[in-house]
Motif scaffolding. Structure first.
Motif, PDB file in Angstrom:
ATOM      1  N   ARG A   1      -1.381  -3.541 -10.844  1.00 30.50           N
ATOM      2  CA  ARG A   1      -0.401  -2.620 -11.439  1.00 30.50           C
ATOM      3  C   ARG A   1       0.943  -3.339 -11.609  1.00 30.50           C
ATOM      4  O   ARG A   1       1.342  -4.134 -10.776  1.00 30.50           O
ATOM      5  CB  ARG A   1      -0.211  -1.397 -10.551  1.00 30.50           C
ATOM      6  CG  ARG A   1      -1.383  -0.431 -10.570  1.00 30.50           C
ATOM      7  CD  ARG A   1      -0.946   0.879  -9.937  1.00 30.50           C
ATOM      8  NE  ARG A   1      -2.010   1.860  -9.983  1.00 30.50           N
ATOM      9  CZ  ARG A   1      -2.877   2.078  -9.008  1.00 30.50           C
ATOM     10  NH1 ARG A   1      -2.803   1.342  -7.930  1.00 30.50           N
ATOM     11  NH2 ARG A   1      -3.798   2.988  -9.108  1.00 30.50           N
TER      12      ARG A   1
ATOM     13  N   PRO B   1      -4.653   7.219  -7.316  1.00 29.68           N
ATOM     14  CA  PRO B   1      -5.551   6.150  -6.856  1.00 29.68           C
ATOM     15  C   PRO B   1      -6.828   6.110  -7.682  1.00 29.68           C
ATOM     16  O   PRO B   1      -7.325   7.142  -8.147  1.00 29.68           O
ATOM     17  CB  PRO B   1      -5.828   6.515  -5.397  1.00 29.68           C
ATOM     18  CG  PRO B   1      -4.711   7.427  -5.005  1.00 29.68           C
ATOM     19  CD  PRO B   1      -4.328   8.168  -6.245  1.00 29.68           C
TER      20      PRO B   1
ATOM     21  N   ARG C   1      -2.740   3.653  -2.965  1.00 31.80           N
ATOM     22  CA  ARG C   1      -2.806   2.682  -4.059  1.00 31.80           C
ATOM     23  C   ARG C   1      -2.335   1.314  -3.560  1.00 31.80           C
ATOM     24  O   ARG C   1      -1.402   1.220  -2.757  1.00 31.80           O
ATOM     25  CB  ARG C   1      -1.923   3.131  -5.229  1.00 31.80           C
ATOM     26  CG  ARG C   1      -2.254   4.524  -5.756  1.00 31.80           C
ATOM     27  CD  ARG C   1      -1.103   5.085  -6.579  1.00 31.80           C
ATOM     28  NE  ARG C   1       0.117   5.139  -5.801  1.00 31.80           N
ATOM     29  CZ  ARG C   1       1.326   5.366  -6.341  1.00 31.80           C
ATOM     30  NH1 ARG C   1       1.438   5.549  -7.636  1.00 31.80           N
ATOM     31  NH2 ARG C   1       2.392   5.396  -5.570  1.00 31.80           N
TER      32      ARG C   1
ATOM     33  N   TYR D   1       0.854  -1.186   0.000  1.00 30.08           N
ATOM     34  CA  TYR D   1       0.000   0.000   0.000  1.00 30.08           C
ATOM     35  C   TYR D   1       0.891   1.237   0.000  1.00 30.08           C
ATOM     36  O   TYR D   1       1.753   1.395   0.872  1.00 30.08           O
ATOM     37  CB  TYR D   1      -0.910  -0.009   1.230  1.00 30.08           C
ATOM     38  CG  TYR D   1      -1.852   1.169   1.302  1.00 30.08           C
ATOM     39  CD1 TYR D   1      -2.952   1.246   0.452  1.00 30.08           C
ATOM     40  CD2 TYR D   1      -1.645   2.190   2.215  1.00 30.08           C
ATOM     41  CE1 TYR D   1      -3.832   2.322   0.525  1.00 30.08           C
ATOM     42  CE2 TYR D   1      -2.517   3.263   2.295  1.00 30.08           C
ATOM     43  CZ  TYR D   1      -3.605   3.323   1.440  1.00 30.08           C
ATOM     44  OH  TYR D   1      -4.470   4.383   1.506  1.00 30.08           O
TER      45      TYR D   1
ATOM     46  N   GLU E   1     -10.377   3.859  -4.008  1.00 29.14           N
ATOM     47  CA  GLU E   1      -9.252   3.027  -3.555  1.00 29.14           C
ATOM     48  C   GLU E   1      -8.516   3.660  -2.389  1.00 29.14           C
ATOM     49  O   GLU E   1      -8.085   2.958  -1.458  1.00 29.14           O
ATOM     50  CB  GLU E   1      -8.283   2.806  -4.720  1.00 29.14           C
ATOM     51  CG  GLU E   1      -7.083   1.934  -4.369  1.00 29.14           C
ATOM     52  CD  GLU E   1      -6.112   1.810  -5.527  1.00 29.14           C
ATOM     53  OE1 GLU E   1      -5.228   0.939  -5.460  1.00 29.14           O
ATOM     54  OE2 GLU E   1      -6.241   2.591  -6.500  1.00 29.14           O
ATOM     55  N   GLU E   2      -8.367   4.972  -2.418  1.00 31.14           N
ATOM     56  CA  GLU E   2      -7.553   5.653  -1.417  1.00 31.14           C
ATOM     57  C   GLU E   2      -8.134   5.513  -0.011  1.00 31.14           C
ATOM     58  O   GLU E   2      -7.402   5.402   0.965  1.00 31.14           O
ATOM     59  CB  GLU E   2      -7.420   7.126  -1.788  1.00 31.14           C
ATOM     60  CG  GLU E   2      -6.473   7.907  -0.889  1.00 31.14           C
ATOM     61  CD  GLU E   2      -6.308   9.334  -1.349  1.00 31.14           C
ATOM     62  OE1 GLU E   2      -5.412  10.034  -0.828  1.00 31.14           O
ATOM     63  OE2 GLU E   2      -7.070   9.765  -2.247  1.00 31.14           O
TER      64      GLU E   2
ATOM     65  N   SER F   1      -6.559  -2.240  -9.536  1.00 30.96           N
ATOM     66  CA  SER F   1      -5.402  -1.490  -9.054  1.00 30.96           C
ATOM     67  C   SER F   1      -4.334  -2.398  -8.493  1.00 30.96           C
ATOM     68  O   SER F   1      -3.152  -2.084  -8.558  1.00 30.96           O
ATOM     69  CB  SER F   1      -5.839  -0.481  -8.002  1.00 30.96           C
ATOM     70  OG  SER F   1      -6.206  -1.136  -6.791  1.00 30.96           O
TER      71      SER F   1
ATOM     72  N   SER G   1       1.061   7.156 -10.794  1.00 33.85           N
ATOM     73  CA  SER G   1      -0.366   6.986 -11.035  1.00 33.85           C
ATOM     74  C   SER G   1      -1.172   7.446  -9.825  1.00 33.85           C
ATOM     75  O   SER G   1      -0.688   7.425  -8.680  1.00 33.85           O
ATOM     76  CB  SER G   1      -0.682   5.524 -11.355  1.00 33.85           C
ATOM     77  OG  SER G   1      -0.316   4.696 -10.264  1.00 33.85           O
TER      78      SER G   1
ATOM     79  N   TRP H   1     -10.707  -1.676  -7.336  1.00 36.20           N
ATOM     80  CA  TRP H   1      -9.602  -1.962  -6.408  1.00 36.20           C
ATOM     81  C   TRP H   1      -8.831  -3.185  -6.862  1.00 36.20           C
ATOM     82  O   TRP H   1      -7.607  -3.236  -6.797  1.00 36.20           O
ATOM     83  CB  TRP H   1     -10.170  -2.154  -5.007  1.00 36.20           C
ATOM     84  CG  TRP H   1      -9.142  -2.510  -3.994  1.00 36.20           C
ATOM     85  CD1 TRP H   1      -8.032  -1.789  -3.654  1.00 36.20           C
ATOM     86  CD2 TRP H   1      -9.102  -3.673  -3.183  1.00 36.20           C
ATOM     87  NE1 TRP H   1      -7.319  -2.419  -2.687  1.00 36.20           N
ATOM     88  CE2 TRP H   1      -7.950  -3.582  -2.368  1.00 36.20           C
ATOM     89  CE3 TRP H   1      -9.928  -4.782  -3.045  1.00 36.20           C
ATOM     90  CZ2 TRP H   1      -7.623  -4.566  -1.457  1.00 36.20           C
ATOM     91  CZ3 TRP H   1      -9.595  -5.749  -2.116  1.00 36.20           C
ATOM     92  CH2 TRP H   1      -8.463  -5.635  -1.355  1.00 36.20           C
TER      93      TRP H   1
END
Length: 419
Positions: free
Chosen positions: A416, A375, A343, A339, A379-380, A413, A373, A410
């Motif tokens: 990534r 969030p 993100r 984390y 997501e944040e 994400s 990038s 999420w």
């Protein structure tokens, strides 16, 4: 989508000329290595299961018993006192036809040796359990140890002379005894006395006496019945009603965390420290999985402690529910979650079945730190929900599990690139 296409082991298309098959040897190689790693773990667990099952004896002791029995029979003596002959008489008819008389005798001797070996193991484990049930050592005066305790320590060291695995003592630990109901009620009243007035304490004493004479005795019988087959009659209830059904936040009440060197900093590079910490945790997890850690003992003694808490130290999560949470445990995991600035990243820590080095993990951490990038929507603030009460978190979690919700974003994400 490019990463998804690369993960496919083969592709085929139908053309007028026929089927065009394209193989991805890199993906097939990864699948092969993953399968080999999985089977190595299965073999390791099977081997450890055998070693734990025969502790405090060793698997090689079976061969010693067989050789001893065969050597005794070679000297025209029957160590089984006629049991080998009885086993030979009860062999299946097919074995009587296919084996000679000498072969039948050898097979009967092997069966008797195995049964004798298993009986000796059960006897040793029973003796070890009796020794671990001795509690007088706790009341010995410092420097004045009784002869009984000295003999007990000697016998316990003899039975524990073989190097144990992490869970070798689990089946030999004594069961948690059920306290007498009168003592339980007395201790309860003693703890409640400072909190009650004289009138309240008198009323509580009457209620405790009624409970002890009526419902308490019946519950005590149920408790003793459970203690006969459960190693710990209270652990599952404690986990369910005290731990999982607690509706308060777990961030400050139950969660634990780890840090790298608290007083010594080998480097000030954040990515390097993270790489070292992650590698150390994964190496420790490997030792837990292989049961290479020494069992914890009471400090200064040879008394082993229960190691059941180590089984779910890694690969375990607590999923929130409206009434009770659910523990989920996976046998293995090849990635960790990172984390950073709102993100979530999925960071793979194995490649071709090999644990990445601290330097390789550091490079991935550095790429995450340099990632610019932003969030994804929702997501944040998603992590903040885990710090709240369990009921609201469970309701929100179930509401965002539908397709097209925050959970899908999420999940995206987490994919990534980080390798």
């Amino acid at each position: 989508m490019a990463e998804a296409h690369q993960a496919v082991a083969f592709q085929f298309t139908i053309t007028p000329e026929g089927i065009d098959l394209q193989l991805s040897y890199q993906a097939l190689n990864q699948i092969l290595l993953s399968g080999v790693r999985s089977w190595k773990k299965r073999v390791s667990r099977l081997r450890n299961g055998v070693i734990k099952g025969v502790y405090p004896a060793s698997p090689s002791s079976w061969l010693f018993v067989v050789i001893a029995i065969l050597a005794t029979m070679y000297m025209r003596s029957d160590p089984s006192m006629g049991l080998i002959t009885k086993i030979q008489q009860h062999l299946p008819l097919s074995l009587h036809v296919s084996l000679s008389a000498q072969g039948q005798t050898m097979l009967s001797a092997l069966l008797f040796s195995t049964l004798l070996w298993l009986s000796l193991i059960l006897a040793l484990r029973f003796c070890l359990k009796l020794l671990l049930s001795y509690h007088q050592w706790m009341f010995e005066q410092h420097g004045r140890v009784s002869n009984t305790t000295k003999i007990w320590v000697t016998l316990l060291r003899l039975l524990s002379s073989r190097k144990p695995l992490l869970y070798s003592y689990q089946t030999s630990l004594p069961h948690l005894p059920v306290p007498v109901i009168k003592e339980t009620v007395s201790r309860y009243l003693l703890s409640a006395r400072p909190l009650l007035t004289d009138e309240g304490y008198e009323r509580m004493t009457k209620l405790a006496a009624q409970f002890e004479n009526n419902l308490g005795n019946r519950l005590q019988r149920y408790l003793k019945l459970k203690a006969l087959w459960a190693t710990n009659y209270v652990s599952d209830w404690w986990e369910e009603y005290i731990y999982l059904r607690s509706r308060g936040p777990i961030m400050v009440n139950s969660n634990y965390y780890g840090m790298d060197f608290l007083y010594v900093s080998p480097t000030s590079v954040q990515a390097a420290r993270a790489g070292n910490t992650i590698t150390a945790l994964l190496l420790y997890r490997r030792k837990v999985n292989r049961e290479e850690l020494k069992p914890s003992r009471v400090p200064g003694t040879v008394i082993p402690l229960c190691a059941a808490q180590c089984e779910r130290m890694f690969n375990t999560t607590r999923t929130p529910g409206e009434e009770t949470d659910v523990l989920q445990h996976w046998q293995d995991s090849e990635f960790i979650a990172v984390y950073h600035r709102g993100r979530y990243f999925r960071l793979w820590v194995y490649r071709a079945g090999r644990l990445l080095s601290p330097r390789e993990i550091e490079l991935q951490i550095q790429r995450i730190l340099e990632d610019q990038s932003v969030p994804l929507p929702g997501e944040e603030k998603l992590g903040a929900l885990t710090a709240g009460d369990r009921v609201p978190w469970a309701k929100i979690r179930s509401s965002i599990s539908a397709p097209g919700s925050i959970s899908d974003l999420w999940t995206s994400s987490r994919g990534r690139p980080s390798s």
